[in-house]
Design a protein around this motif. Structure first.
Motif: not given
Length: 418
Positions: A130, A132, A135-136, A193-194
């Protein structure tokens, strides 16, 4: 007296010598010939003795004929008192059905069917990480090994489709020619989004490319829990076995609409609100969806209406009302068939998914319809999952088989004016 004469060996020998020597002037018969004739004569006298002293039963043939049409049991045959079976010989049945043989075949067929359902489709290697900052989710398709051969030459032309469900956006690797162990080494980024990763599923479908016909599906891999091995803060390498499949098990999407019925006016209003996560039907990864609603009675389509077309989207918003005039006494005989279609400028429009409404539908289609009838003059909205066209048709025919046998339904007609 006759028995005693047969048992006298001396008399037998004298009779034999008298029989074989014709006259005193003829030459004697050689000794070896005489011995052979003597043995033959003794065997004959023993057979005559057995037939004379131990008569056989005349009913054994009738018993044999009685058992022959059904099952011929060797152990039931009368072979005489002088018959001594061998030690290794056991009683057998000729013509008798032996269930254990068929049971074994059944088990073998079940094993073969299990083996067919769990075919070896190879394995795929990929990694997840991921990002951060952007955001992908980064998905790296690395390689696949031991893929099954789909072409006549004993190889395949594999490629991989990747989804991050429930979003319908699709990525696809390059096609690798004539190999069963392709190395892809391709990276794809899914903006997400995470916090939403916990409810997302990674779906990968492996296909064999065919230039002149429909591509063959080799298998699929579904990763239900993205945090199964790590928190994705660093690149995680994963191996998964490819599960056998003949078609993609990706969801077709959902449709949201409301139902409202006015009994006094005999008017049914279906408002198509929106769809989400529809299946991508075009090469661009999108679709041009519209909704078609048909009024069905006794297997006949009475009316058909449709919404406008929304271009290049998998999450269209319509807010369009479709009205049918149905009297109250016909509400139990009609149904609605809703189809979400993909518009094509050239060729036939393709069906993305369907669903049915009515008293004789099943699941949410029946519950939504009954709720509408229970609360007249009130719009009631629900989400409905889309089904494949063939599967929905099969389920609907099974559901309405008993209903159709009761007779034809009356055609909907406008209610009488007060």
């Amino acid at each position: 007296m006759a028995t005693e004469k047969v048992k006298d060996p001396v008399g037998s020998m004298g009779f034999l010598e008298a029989a074989v020597k014709i006259s005193h002037t003829s030459p004697d018969i050689p000794t070896d010939v005489q011995l052979s004739m003597r043995e033959h004569f003794l065997r004959r006298t023993q057979r005559m003795q057995r037939q004379t002293t131990e008569p056989t039963s005349s009913t054994r043939h009738n018993s044999f004929k009685r058992h022959l049409p059904r099952q011929m049991q060797v152990s039931s045959l009368d072979l005489g008192n002088d018959y001594v079976p061998d030690k290794e010989e056991t009683s057998t049945s000729i013509g008798r059905i032996q269930p254990e043989l068929y049971q074994q075949k059944t088990l073998e067929s079940e094993d073969s069917s299990k083996n067919g359902s769990s075919k070896n489709c190879g394995s795929i290697n990929f990694s997840l990480k991921y990002d951060y900052e952007n955001e992908c989710l980064i998905v790296n398709i690395l390689k696949a090994v031991d893929l099954p051969a789909k072409d006549l030459c004993g190889t395949s032309d594999p490629y991989v489709k990747i989804y991050l469900l429930p979003d319908r956006k699709k990525f696809q690797t390059r096609v690798h020619r004539k190999t069963l162990n392709p190395t892809f080494s391709e990276s794809f980024q899914f903006p997400v989004p995470y916090d939403e990763l916990a409810v997302r599923k990674l779906h990968m479908s492996v296909f064999d490319f065919d230039r002149f016909s429909r591509h063959d599906m080799i298998g699929e891999v579904v990763l239900e829990n993205l945090f199964e091995t790590s928190d994705l803060s660093r690149e995680t390498n994963i191996w998964r076995e490819i599960q056998y499949a003949t078609s993609e098990s990706v969801d077709l999407g959902e449709i949201m609409f409301s139902l409202c019925y006015l009994p006094t006016a005999g008017r049914l209003t279906l408002t198509v609100i929106k769809c989400r996560n529809l299946k991508a039907m075009d090469i661009t990864g999108y679709s041009d969806p519209y909704v078609k609603v048909s009024l069905i009675c006794d297997g006949r389509r009475l009316k058909k209406k449709k919404t406008s077309i929304k271009k290049n989207t998998l999450n269209p918003t319509y807010n369009e009302a479709i009205i049918f005039d149905i009297p109250p006494d016909s509400m139990d005989h009609v149904s609605l068939h809703i189809s979400v279609m993909d518009y094509d400028l050239v060729g036939h429009n393709e069906i993305i998914g369907v669903m049915r409404l009515g008293c004789h539908a099943e699941g949410l289609g029946r519950d939504h319809w009954n709720e509408m009838l229970a609360y007249p003059r009130k719009p009631i909205a629900h989400w409905h999952p889309l089904l494949e066209s063939k599967k929905s048709e099969k389920e609907w025919k099974a559901r309405t088989a008993s209903f159709d046998s009761q007779g034809s339904c009356p055609s909907p007609r406008p209610p009488a004016s007060p």
